[in-house]
Design an enzyme around this catalytic site. Structure first.
Site, PDB file in Angstrom:
ATOM      1  N   HIS A  62     116.116  64.165 -19.593  1.00  0.00           N
ATOM      2  CA  HIS A  62     116.001  62.982 -18.721  1.00  0.00           C
ATOM      3  C   HIS A  62     116.304  61.675 -19.430  1.00  0.00           C
ATOM      4  O   HIS A  62     116.111  60.608 -18.838  1.00  0.00           O
ATOM      5  CB  HIS A  62     114.595  62.878 -18.123  1.00  0.00           C
ATOM      6  CG  HIS A  62     114.241  63.990 -17.205  1.00  0.00           C
ATOM      7  ND1 HIS A  62     114.409  63.917 -15.827  1.00  0.00           N
ATOM      8  CD2 HIS A  62     113.738  65.218 -17.445  1.00  0.00           C
ATOM      9  CE1 HIS A  62     114.012  65.043 -15.276  1.00  0.00           C
ATOM     10  NE2 HIS A  62     113.602  65.862 -16.237  1.00  0.00           N
ATOM     11  N   LYS A 102     110.141  49.513 -10.435  1.00  0.00           N
ATOM     12  CA  LYS A 102     110.356  50.608 -11.390  1.00  0.00           C
ATOM     13  C   LYS A 102     109.489  50.306 -12.607  1.00  0.00           C
ATOM     14  O   LYS A 102     108.950  49.205 -12.716  1.00  0.00           O
ATOM     15  CB  LYS A 102     111.825  50.715 -11.804  1.00  0.00           C
ATOM     16  CG  LYS A 102     112.439  49.357 -12.197  1.00  0.00           C
ATOM     17  CD  LYS A 102     113.898  49.466 -12.569  1.00  0.00           C
ATOM     18  CE  LYS A 102     114.862  49.537 -11.426  1.00  0.00           C
ATOM     19  NZ  LYS A 102     115.448  50.852 -11.159  1.00  0.00           N
ATOM     20  N   ARG A 103     109.360  51.262 -13.523  1.00  0.00           N
ATOM     21  CA  ARG A 103     108.612  50.970 -14.741  1.00  0.00           C
ATOM     22  C   ARG A 103     109.253  49.813 -15.500  1.00  0.00           C
ATOM     23  O   ARG A 103     110.449  49.571 -15.385  1.00  0.00           O
ATOM     24  CB  ARG A 103     108.555  52.219 -15.638  1.00  0.00           C
ATOM     25  CG  ARG A 103     107.584  53.258 -15.136  1.00  0.00           C
ATOM     26  CD  ARG A 103     106.151  52.733 -15.123  1.00  0.00           C
ATOM     27  NE  ARG A 103     105.650  52.580 -16.467  1.00  0.00           N
ATOM     28  CZ  ARG A 103     104.924  53.486 -17.108  1.00  0.00           C
ATOM     29  NH1 ARG A 103     104.579  54.602 -16.521  1.00  0.00           N
ATOM     30  NH2 ARG A 103     104.516  53.257 -18.343  1.00  0.00           N
ATOM     31  N   LYS A 143     115.872  48.479 -18.516  1.00  0.00           N
ATOM     32  CA  LYS A 143     115.999  48.318 -17.053  1.00  0.00           C
ATOM     33  C   LYS A 143     116.277  46.862 -16.671  1.00  0.00           C
ATOM     34  O   LYS A 143     116.615  46.548 -15.539  1.00  0.00           O
ATOM     35  CB  LYS A 143     114.747  48.833 -16.355  1.00  0.00           C
ATOM     36  CG  LYS A 143     114.532  50.348 -16.523  1.00  0.00           C
ATOM     37  CD  LYS A 143     113.272  50.805 -15.805  1.00  0.00           C
ATOM     38  CE  LYS A 143     112.881  52.235 -16.105  1.00  0.00           C
ATOM     39  NZ  LYS A 143     113.669  53.233 -15.341  1.00  0.00           N
ATOM     40  N   THR A 150     116.106  57.221  -9.415  1.00  0.00           N
ATOM     41  CA  THR A 150     115.888  57.866  -8.121  1.00  0.00           C
ATOM     42  C   THR A 150     115.423  56.835  -7.088  1.00  0.00           C
ATOM     43  O   THR A 150     115.629  57.027  -5.893  1.00  0.00           O
ATOM     44  CB  THR A 150     114.850  58.998  -8.226  1.00  0.00           C
ATOM     45  OG1 THR A 150     113.758  58.535  -9.037  1.00  0.00           O
ATOM     46  CG2 THR A 150     115.444  60.239  -8.838  1.00  0.00           C
ATOM     47  N   LYS A 152     116.234  56.027  -2.881  1.00  0.00           N
ATOM     48  CA  LYS A 152     115.233  55.743  -1.843  1.00  0.00           C
ATOM     49  C   LYS A 152     115.596  54.464  -1.087  1.00  0.00           C
ATOM     50  O   LYS A 152     115.461  54.395   0.139  1.00  0.00           O
ATOM     51  CB  LYS A 152     113.831  55.639  -2.473  1.00  0.00           C
ATOM     52  CG  LYS A 152     113.370  56.965  -3.089  1.00  0.00           C
ATOM     53  CD  LYS A 152     112.147  56.834  -4.000  1.00  0.00           C
ATOM     54  CE  LYS A 152     112.016  58.096  -4.859  1.00  0.00           C
ATOM     55  NZ  LYS A 152     111.078  57.961  -5.985  1.00  0.00           N
TER      56      LYS A 152
HETATM   57  C1  26Q Z   1     106.725  60.358 -24.475  1.00  0.00           C
HETATM   58  C2  26Q Z   1     105.945  60.363 -25.615  1.00  0.00           C
HETATM   59  C3  26Q Z   1     104.585  60.109 -25.538  1.00  0.00           C
HETATM   60  C4  26Q Z   1     104.012  59.876 -24.307  1.00  0.00           C
HETATM   61  C5  26Q Z   1     104.802  59.879 -23.162  1.00  0.00           C
HETATM   62  C6  26Q Z   1     106.151  60.124 -23.246  1.00  0.00           C
HETATM   63  C7  26Q Z   1     106.985  60.093 -22.038  1.00  0.00           C
HETATM   64  C8  26Q Z   1     106.450  60.292 -20.776  1.00  0.00           C
HETATM   65  C9  26Q Z   1     107.241  60.209 -19.652  1.00  0.00           C
HETATM   66  C10 26Q Z   1     108.341  59.836 -22.137  1.00  0.00           C
HETATM   67  C11 26Q Z   1     109.113  59.748 -21.003  1.00  0.00           C
HETATM   68  C12 26Q Z   1     108.579  59.942 -19.743  1.00  0.00           C
HETATM   69  C13 26Q Z   1     109.347  59.812 -18.520  1.00  0.00           C
HETATM   70  C14 26Q Z   1     110.655  59.643 -18.474  1.00  0.00           C
HETATM   71  C15 26Q Z   1     111.346  59.432 -17.198  1.00  0.00           C
HETATM   72  O1  26Q Z   1     110.718  59.264 -16.157  1.00  0.00           O
HETATM   73  N1  26Q Z   1     112.669  59.424 -17.197  1.00  0.00           N
HETATM   74  C16 26Q Z   1     113.418  59.184 -15.965  1.00  0.00           C
HETATM   75  O2  26Q Z   1     113.624  60.421 -15.325  1.00  0.00           O
HETATM   76  C17 26Q Z   1     114.178  60.235 -14.041  1.00  0.00           C
HETATM   77  C18 26Q Z   1     114.261  61.583 -13.368  1.00  0.00           C
HETATM   78  O3  26Q Z   1     115.269  62.338 -13.951  1.00  0.00           O
HETATM   79  C19 26Q Z   1     115.516  59.541 -14.124  1.00  0.00           C
HETATM   80  O4  26Q Z   1     115.963  59.281 -12.817  1.00  0.00           O
HETATM   81  C20 26Q Z   1     115.400  58.232 -14.906  1.00  0.00           C
HETATM   82  O5  26Q Z   1     116.682  57.668 -15.099  1.00  0.00           O
HETATM   83  C21 26Q Z   1     114.735  58.491 -16.239  1.00  0.00           C
HETATM   84  O6  26Q Z   1     114.504  57.266 -16.917  1.00  0.00           O
END
Ligand code: 26Q
Length: 798
Positions: A347, A535-536, A541, A643, A647
């Site tokens: 991702h 978004k986050r 971003k 995503t 939406k």
């Molecule tokens: C990593 C290390 C320690 C703690 C947490 C994490 C962590 C947690 C969640 C790292 C990344 C995430 C989430 C990533 C994420 O949401 N990526 C997004 O995924 C979407 C679905 O595929 C894409 O549409 C987005 O582009 C992408 O940023």
């Protein structure tokens, strides 16, 4: 179960009295919510049991979606819709004098995820069940999901999410299926009857207790399962231990969801969570397979396991451990089964987000798993050596363990038969840059699966007004088959359809405006353009680009009496990871700007800036339907897919965006007249990084309007503490603007001029809006899931 609203009312009132010993008049919204929830549970129970039963007995292959996050949001409303009883319930309640939506609001969001990745998992569950596919989620039942955000004096403050405080009607605890997960200790290796035996001794036991939640398909008989594991102390623990400490340490494993935090790596508890999830899930899946089939030799023909990013990738060595240590299988056979079972989605290409675990943390916590990864690595490097004899440099770069860290993505690539990205451009970048060496070695493993969203939540549930309009025009076939949205194309030039679409949008803007008024006390102009970025919060971003542009417009409005704009409301929603200092500064900046603009007599007539607190799934369901303009402005190459962009599109908003992630596929779907693109391409960005040729300061010096807004970060314009926004100023100039905000600024401003000019042409704007909705069907997660089912998992409908 009930065929009329009267029958529904009888059941409902009786159940309410039975459960709470109250009359209807005395009951609270929460009582009513729980009552409805239990009625749904009762209603689906036989289908749930039957789905489970047929999965157990039939030889149909099952898929298990392993994910550390499931961002489900609220369930009641969607379940009523999928069961086709929402209208009866709504009418029945209305006669009793309550609005269904008020009861729905008594439900806490299940916020067991950070953002895109977790929400994708939730959309996939809905699509799997709705397509009658035998697919289940495996995750963690966090006691606290993603933090609640409050804004205090412009700053983000975090509070623990308490979603379970009042219980959870959707879950069923299954203590009889609990399993033990082992940590720490050491491995005693000895020979027994001519066989090497690995015995894990002196370890810590944690009990994993499953909680099952039903995943109800849309108007079919399928009810799949999302199984979430909760960590509890094991009853087998020796009484001499410090029980209080043991209980605390154990429960900590499923206490908190970690906020997405690439900056703060190496938290041992997070590694413990990851192994807890995969060990509990796999023990459960393998043992039920053995019980049904008598052996595990053909496991991969009956089960596919998907790992959502690298977070659950320890499932690969865990599978090897179970097959070798518990089933007595040899390495080669175990590896054959394992590699045919697992597939992996990436991702992100952000290098700081690629998971690496230091060996010194990993090895003591998971001694047997570490041994197995060492052996996987040894054999993998040997295979590389055979392919590339003497090419040490290449092997060093590709190794799973190197320089004192375990590289989770490398383990995933070695142990899976399929590796996919989440949008076309992202998958290309993986193949030709980030994972180039792996692609050269095993090209057949790589493929693309462009993300999708469940249109049953993001259109049918979130936007009943637009849904009714579409159904009135074309019938409701689009709900089962989102591609049928394309039939709307024939209304592009239909004046009455356009008028109705305009009314729908206006109504949804009014609803959002009311909500904003309740939340912030701010009265916004319902006829203004609703320009939304939700978004986050991440530097890539580029919420900052949006902010600088608003400041630029504000300056021109103040200084140039000939300059005017069409009234605009800029809406933001974003959570920043608690330790992400820079992201929190941007939140403060947005709020300072909101203060400045909204309290300025002259500016506030033309524009407002709104920061909506605590952005989450349920709030998003009110935001997307109300948006006119969708801001998708990441630095090209950085947003794997996105995503939210889908939406917005599905709800008739037009995108202003870079050629990044799935924006490119949105452009392909709607054509260049129906989207506003700007900025550097991914190729240009990557070339800049390679050549080192970018000079951010040049843009500062050569564009006086841009210089003015950057200077305003530092010169007291916002009346903030001196230096408050220094880190933002420095990111742009001292650190040479890593995300090309200044480089893309003028192109972005020019694209906004095109947006405004287009909006003023009301009729053609509505046409563009229809074209966006009509072409959004391809972004249904039903399409995505069919591709996974056919190409990767090889599963078939029940
Ligand atoms: C990593 C290390 C320690 C703690 C947490 C994490 C962590 C947690 C969640 C790292 C990344 C995430 C989430 C990533 C994420 O949401 N990526 C997004 O995924 C979407 C679905 O595929 C894409 O549409 C987005 O582009 C992408 O940023």
């Amino acid at each position: 179960m009930f065929s009329s609203k009267e029958e529904f009312q009888r059941h409902f009132l009786k159940r309410l009295e039975m459960m709470y010993g109250k009359t209807f008049r005395e009951s609270t919204r929460r009582d009513q919510y729980n009552t409805l929830g239990l009625m749904v549970r009762e209603y689906i129970s036989s289908n749930w049991i039957r789905t489970n039963e047929s999965n157990r007995t039939a030889s149909n292959k099952q898929v298990y979606y392993f994910s550390i996050e499931f961002l489900l949001g609220r369930m009641l409303g969607q379940n009523l819709i999928n069961l086709d009883i929402r209208e009866i319930v709504q009418e029945g309640l209305a006669e009793l004098g309550i609005q269904l939506h008020e009861i729905e609001e008594a439900e806490s969001d299940a916020g067991l995820g950070n953002g895109g990745l977790g929400r994708l998992a939730a959309c996939f569950l809905d699509s799997l069940a709705s397509l009658n596919l035998p697919g289940h989620g495996c995750g963690i039942r966090y006691k606290h999901g993603l933090f609640d955000q409050k804004i205090v004096d412009g700053y983000q403050v975090e509070y623990p999410d308490q979603w379970l405080r009042h219980g959870n009607v959707w879950e069923v605890r299954k203590p009889d299926q609990a399993v033990e997960v082992a940590f720490w200790g050491y491995i005693d290796v000895h020979e027994e009857a001519g066989r090497t035996v690995f015995k894990h001794v002196n370890h810590e036991h944690i009990m994993a207790v499953p909680y099952d939640m039903p995943v109800i398909g849309f108007r079919n008989k399928t009810v799949n399962t999302l199984r979430l594991w909760s960590a509890e102390p094991s009853p087998a623990i020796s009484p001499s231990a410090d029980l209080i400490k043991y209980k605390r340490d154990t429960e900590a494993v499923s206490e908190y969801l970690y906020p997405d935090d690439s900056h703060d790596e190496g938290k041992i508890l997070r590694l413990k969570q990851q192994y807890f999830l995969v060990s509990a899930s796999l023990q459960n899946i393998v043992s039920s397979h053995r019980n049904n089939k008598g052996n595990v030799c053909d496991f991969h023909e009956h089960a596919a396991i998907h790992v959502n990013d690298t977070h659950p990738v320890l499932a690969i060595p865990e599978m090897m451990r179970i097959l070798i240590d518990q089933e007595g299988m040899g390495w080669d056979e175990a590896w054959h089964i394992t590699t045919r079972t697992f597939s992996y989605t990436n991702h992100t290409t952000l290098s700081e987000a690629l998971e690496k675990w230091p060996v010194y943390l990993f090895k003591p916590l998971l001694p047997r798993i570490y041994m197995i990864i060492e052996e996987i690595n040894r054999r993998f490097c040997e295979a590389l050596w055979n392919e590339y004899p003497g090419d040490w440099g290449r092997i060093e770069q590709m190794a799973i363990i190197a320089h004192g860290v375990v590289k989770m993505a490398h383990l995933a690539i070695a142990g899976c038969h399929s590796i996919n990205g989440v949008a076309k451009i992202h998958s290309e970048i993986l193949k030709h840059r980030e994972m180039k060496l792996f692609y050269e070695f095993e090209p057949e493993k790589f493929n693309n699966k462009t993300n999708g969203i469940t249109h049953r939540r993001w259109l049918l549930k979130a936007n009943p007004e637009l849904s009714a309009l579409i159904t009135e025009a074309n019938g409701d076939g689009w709900v089962k088959d989102a591609e049928k949205l394309s039939e709307l194309r024939r209304y592009v030039h239909d004046p009455s359809f356009k008028e109705k679409l305009s009314e729908v949008k206006q109504k949804r803007k009014k609803i959002l405006a009311e909500r904003i008024y309740q939340q912030t006390g701010l009265a916004i102009d319902e006829t203004s353009i609703f320009d939304v970025q939700v978004k986050r919060l991440h530097a890539y971003k580029r919420q900052l680009l949006n902010v600088l542009h608003i400041m630029y417009l504000a300056n021109r409005l103040k200084e140039d009496s000939n300059f005017s704009i069409y009234p605009r409301t800029f809406i933001f929603g974003a959570k920043a990871s608690p330790s992400y200092y820079y992201a929190k500064k941007i939140i403060k900046l947005i709020n300072s700007l909101a203060d400045k603009v909204n309290n300025d007599h002259k500016l506030s007539k033309m524009m407002k800036v709104v920061f909506m607190e605590n952005y989450r799934v349920s709030l998003a369901e009110d935001i997307f339907p109300a948006a006119d303009v969708s801001e998708q402005i990441s630095t090209a190459s950085k947003e794997a897919s996105g995503t939210g962009n889908m939406k917005f599109m599905m709800n008739g908003a037009l995108t202003i965006g870079t050629l990044d992630g799935a924006n490119i596929e949105i452009l392909d779907a709607v054509g260049e007249n129906n989207i506003f693109t700007f900025g550097l391409s991914a190729g240009e960005v990557l070339n800049y990084y390679e050549s080192g040729g970018y000079r951010a300061a040049e843009y500062y010096h050569h564009d006086s309007r841009l210089r003015q807004v950057i200077d305003q970060l530092m010169n007291g314009y916002f009346h903030e503490t001196e230096g408050e926004f220094g880190p933002i100023f420095d990111s742009l100039l001292a650190h040479n603007d890593e995300y090309f905000v200044l480089r893309d600024f003028s192109s972005y401003a020019e694209a906004h001029e095109r947006v405004e000019a287009a909006y003023i042409e009301k009729d053609s704007w509505l046409e563009k809006s229809i074209i966006n909705i009509a072409n959004s069907g391809v972004f249904s997660s039903d399409r995505t899931i069919k591709e996974y089912a056919d190409d990767i998992w090889r599963i078939h409908p029940i």
